[in-house]
Design an enzyme around this catalytic site. Structure first.
Site, PDB file in Angstrom:
ATOM      1  N   HIS A 265      53.555  19.643  57.496  1.00 33.85           N
ATOM      2  CA  HIS A 265      52.658  18.938  56.408  1.00 33.85           C
ATOM      3  C   HIS A 265      53.644  19.003  54.690  1.00 33.85           C
ATOM      4  O   HIS A 265      53.755  18.349  54.617  1.00 33.85           O
ATOM      5  CB  HIS A 265      51.384  19.196  57.031  1.00 33.85           C
ATOM      6  CG  HIS A 265      50.372  18.309  56.019  1.00 33.85           C
ATOM      7  ND1 HIS A 265      49.813  16.458  56.202  1.00 33.85           N
ATOM      8  CD2 HIS A 265      49.507  18.042  54.803  1.00 33.85           C
ATOM      9  CE1 HIS A 265      49.130  16.682  55.192  1.00 33.85           C
ATOM     10  NE2 HIS A 265      49.213  17.678  54.267  1.00 33.85           N
ATOM     11  N   GLU A 266      53.082  20.615  54.863  1.00 36.15           N
ATOM     12  CA  GLU A 266      53.582  21.652  53.939  1.00 36.15           C
ATOM     13  C   GLU A 266      55.136  20.755  53.155  1.00 36.15           C
ATOM     14  O   GLU A 266      55.646  20.346  52.024  1.00 36.15           O
ATOM     15  CB  GLU A 266      52.141  22.493  52.975  1.00 36.15           C
ATOM     16  CG  GLU A 266      51.244  23.245  53.627  1.00 36.15           C
ATOM     17  CD  GLU A 266      50.409  21.780  52.798  1.00 36.15           C
ATOM     18  OE1 GLU A 266      50.865  20.997  51.332  1.00 36.15           O
ATOM     19  OE2 GLU A 266      49.669  21.505  53.073  1.00 36.15           O
ATOM     20  N   HIS A 269      55.420  17.351  52.084  1.00 35.26           N
ATOM     21  CA  HIS A 269      54.828  17.408  50.550  1.00 35.26           C
ATOM     22  C   HIS A 269      56.003  18.289  50.154  1.00 35.26           C
ATOM     23  O   HIS A 269      57.273  17.894  48.371  1.00 35.26           O
ATOM     24  CB  HIS A 269      53.956  18.009  50.003  1.00 35.26           C
ATOM     25  CG  HIS A 269      52.379  17.196  50.098  1.00 35.26           C
ATOM     26  ND1 HIS A 269      52.716  15.770  50.099  1.00 35.26           N
ATOM     27  CD2 HIS A 269      51.519  18.061  51.269  1.00 35.26           C
ATOM     28  CE1 HIS A 269      51.325  16.069  50.835  1.00 35.26           C
ATOM     29  NE2 HIS A 269      51.003  16.822  51.065  1.00 35.26           N
ATOM     30  N   GLU A 295      51.901  11.958  49.751  1.00 30.65           N
ATOM     31  CA  GLU A 295      50.684  12.135  51.643  1.00 30.65           C
ATOM     32  C   GLU A 295      52.035  11.289  52.402  1.00 30.65           C
ATOM     33  O   GLU A 295      51.771  12.118  53.106  1.00 30.65           O
ATOM     34  CB  GLU A 295      49.164  11.622  51.218  1.00 30.65           C
ATOM     35  CG  GLU A 295      48.037  12.578  52.511  1.00 30.65           C
ATOM     36  CD  GLU A 295      48.725  13.576  52.467  1.00 30.65           C
ATOM     37  OE1 GLU A 295      48.771  13.959  51.002  1.00 30.65           O
ATOM     38  OE2 GLU A 295      47.862  14.259  53.219  1.00 30.65           O
TER      39      GLU A 295
END
Lengths: 501, 501
Positions: A265-266, A269, A295
């Protein structure tokens, strides 16, 4: 002064502001990853000094004269300068329109409210937090008046996080999603074909999780010469500049999902921030264009890449090699079903892909109600309970696992929550568009060839930073406005299959 | 304006300067411990911005009016304000006396010279560096004229790093030390009783070295709630504020001494910064008082604690537990002899306790000669070779291991080297004074009870920060001025014993 000279001075001035911003970014990263406990008091002073310098720079007379001097000569300026100027002007006006004394009081209120919220959550007692939340809502309603609004007053707050997205748009897409997801959640609850998740909670040593997390970052295309992986209690990614975008994760030895999916997830980003065009460095445009688009990147890589069967057909053996025998008796398809389990729950941050948007809708409706004066703060615990019952079929037993669970409101961040749900919709819409360019998407995943997928995102999203607004990116990349149907189709197809509905 | 109000404004202003300083400190720590490679370009911009803001604050008209307004009312100010004012005034005058254009050119020269020095050292070719060093020397000679000097012109440069220490003092103490050490080095060279050091160079796993380093920090009294241990190519300690003093070390799996003694050395620096009085936080006084006193702390803990037989009588078993069998056949006394080996060498940073001051004297004599116009840069390689032959009996084969080995001159840091040797003398003088208060010093070491030793240093040195000048601390703590005899006695006794002279 001539425009060319003024433009140059303006860019130098803006560059200086970015230097403060980057220094602050590093200080926050440090505080959240490993600064010693006793550092905090004095470091807060440093943050205070640099933040207020930055605030002063953004609202100075010098800034006012840049805006006045350059706005009437936009046709002579570079595109980057024009967009930079617009960002600065917006910031200037936002900050200047609130009377200085009121703003100072608000900053103090925010900081008090956050510590009161912490205490209230700990004691699970909403009444402690209520008077602060009331004041925060009142302040924000006044700010909306100062700033002005088009259509619904809440639009003004939404615009801070997701420029161009309005109540009218959100009401439409959220209704559409709710109509599809609520019955799907119910069907899943009644399905007899639930995955076995017991193996998830067996021991996976931290060092091995870390090694696998690093491997995932590398495979997905994270540039380690422009970043690093650390631990944090609340994981995050932070882009200090495109050459320094750091990710963090959290290791739970009894639930590997936290680190593995958190890292991916990170990483989403981080890929965004690492691949912003170098031309934007030193300007406020050198950052993701909105919370929602940001997001969309993290969720795209977490879910549309990291939770896919094709992805695990490539990496499941590697995962097994890193683990302590935990997965040895679990076939690939069972593993994939388990990591895609869906179950109504009380806590937003632990929610799965399917139910997550429902958590967001509840918060959206409450924020809208508060800002428009249609709901009262004192009624929130009751409203919360009834909405959770209605949308998710669960009811919190106390305020800590109910209305007090999120930090956002204690900082006055109204209008932020919808970005999380928009991120899902954007991600699904990007995926649909990507399928036309990369019809062999699943094959790429199963080959571990993620570069073309990353490159597609760089081409359509990452490189632009804030040069394009979120809805502009959506329109240009997918040929239409925000369309929630792609998320609905994706979720319906995926969960029908997993739960054999 | 009344003095009380002006004093308050001044302290707020100074506090702001300290905030910039702390932010810069964190940025440098980060660059040297783990910032990604591609971060550097943009981070340099950030450093440039914050440094020049800080420079502007130190030389502003506002600063000038604080100095003017407060200097004539010192009797109404707190002692802390008086000393802070004096620090600021000194800084102001130093920076203002150099014409702005010349200072700008000098900053560019420094930065070029450093990269040329790197290249020259790599190619072992002094002629590349020579023109830059000539300009640096010329600039510093001019600066001395701008700043003014008392007695020898070189005194002005010494004063920047070691306030109060002059050529007159250094000539005296260095002659005294040289007279004792040179024959001692020769005797050792001829001694048949040399320690066996072969076991030092066997494998000691990095993770185990790290664990033992952490253990050492803890035992010596480093506060982990106010610091952390990281890796760095060139180890250092950095005090961001007394609640955040970070140490670094370097692990060589084939020579454990680098990490173990390096860590203890940096711990000495860190104890100093962690124990400065809280009253000084936010002022320029919240830092070690001079390079020499700082070095006295690191050397005291490295040598007078960390290389002592009594210390290892306590910790040798622990070391063995951490190692991979490396020490199993080495008796304690042999171990202690080996870690105290002395041997003339070419490279300062690798030199042992006994020969180290000789390396410093050579540099001191050269700096003094250059600044006073008695030596020419073009002759340095030859001067270097002949002095090394004279003092240490060794001759470098090339400039890389000779005159080009240190970074200091490339940054224009003339006057810095003597502090290293002063650190040794201060440390020995402190030890002599401490023996009166703690006659059971060795017993404390063998019990692992280092707290009374640390507390002694806090009481006499650490707490004061820059409230006292180095020679003031020496005088008040030991009852006399700088006295090199204590170092000579210590070295003579120690090495006579180790080499059975």
């Amino acid at each position: 002064m001539n425009t060319i000279k003024l433009e140059k001075e303006f860019l130098t001035y803006v560059n200086k502001m970015q230097a403060y911003d980057e220094a602050l970014g590093l200080i926050f990263w440090d505080l959240r990853t490993g600064a010693p406990k006793k550092a905090v008091d004095q470091r807060s002073q440093v943050i205070g000094t640099l933040s207020s310098e930055l605030f002063d720079l953004s609202t100075s007379d010098e800034m006012a004269s840049f805006i006045a001097g350059l706005s009437s000569h936009k046709e002579e300026l570079s595109e980057i300068t024009v967009k930079t100027l617009e960002e600065c002007q917006q910031e200037y006006e936002r900050n200047k329109k609130i009377p200085a004394e009121e703003f100072r009081e608000y900053v103090i209120l925010q900081s008090k409210a956050e510590s009161v919220w912490e205490e209230a959550r700990e004691k699970s007692d909403f009444s402690l937090f209520q008077p602060y939340l009331e004041k925060l809502v009142e302040s924000n309603r006044r700010f909306v008046q100062y700033w002005g609004s088009e259509g619904n007053p809440y639009n003004t707050l939404l615009d801070r996080f997701e420029p161009g997205v309005t109540v009218e748009i959100l009401d439409r897409v959220f209704a559409q999603v709710r109509e599809a997801v609520v019955p799907l959640v119910k069907e899943i609850g009644e399905s007899p074909n639930k995955p076995d998740t017991s193996f998830i909670f067996t021991h996976f040593p931290k060092q091995a999780q870390k090694k696998f997390s690093l491997k995932m970052l590398e495979e997905i295309g994270y540039d380690f010469e422009a970043g690093r992986l650390d631990e944090a209690v609340h994981p995050f990614a932070t882009g200090l500049n495109p050459g320094d975008v750091r990710v963090t994760t959290r290791y739970d030895e009894n639930d590997f999902r936290s680190a593995i999916f958190g890292t991916i997830h990170e990483c989403g980003h981080a890929l965004y921030e690492q691949n912003i065009s170098e031309d934007l460095i030193g300007t406020p445009l050198c950052s993701g264009t909105s919370m929602g688009i940001h997001e969309s990147q993290s969720l795209f890589f977490e879910n549309f890449v990291g939770r896919q069967p094709a992805f695990w057909s490539r990496y499941y053996d590697t995962l097994k090699e890193h683990a302590d025998g935990q997965f040895d008796h679990i076939p690939l398809n069972e593993f994939v079903r388990s990591i895609n389990e869906s179950k109504p729950s009380l806590i937003r941050v632990d929610a799965d892909e399917l139910t997550y948007t429902l958590h967001i809708m509840i918060r959206y409706e409450i924020e809208k109600g508060l800002i428009n004066g249609e709901m009262k703060v004192e009624n929130l615990p009751e409203i919360w309970r009834s909405k959770y019952q209605e949308y998710l079929g669960v009811t919190p037993e106390n305020d800590a696992e109910g209305v007090l669970q999120d930090v956002h409101w204690s900082g006055g961040a109204f209008g932020y929550f919808p970005s999380y749900a928009l991120g899902y919709m954007y991600a699904a819409q990007f995926k649909h568009a990507m399928d036309k360019d990369l019809p062999n998407f699943d094959e790429l995943l199963s080959q571990g060839n993620i570069a073309p997928i990353k490159d597609w995102m760089i081409t359509h999203v990452h490189q632009y930073g804030k040069m394009k607004k979120p809805l502009e990116i959506i329109k240009e990349t997918t040929g239409e406005g925000l369309n929630a149907q792609y998320l609905i189709d994706y979720l319906t197809e995926k969960y029908t299959k997993i739960y054999s509905l």
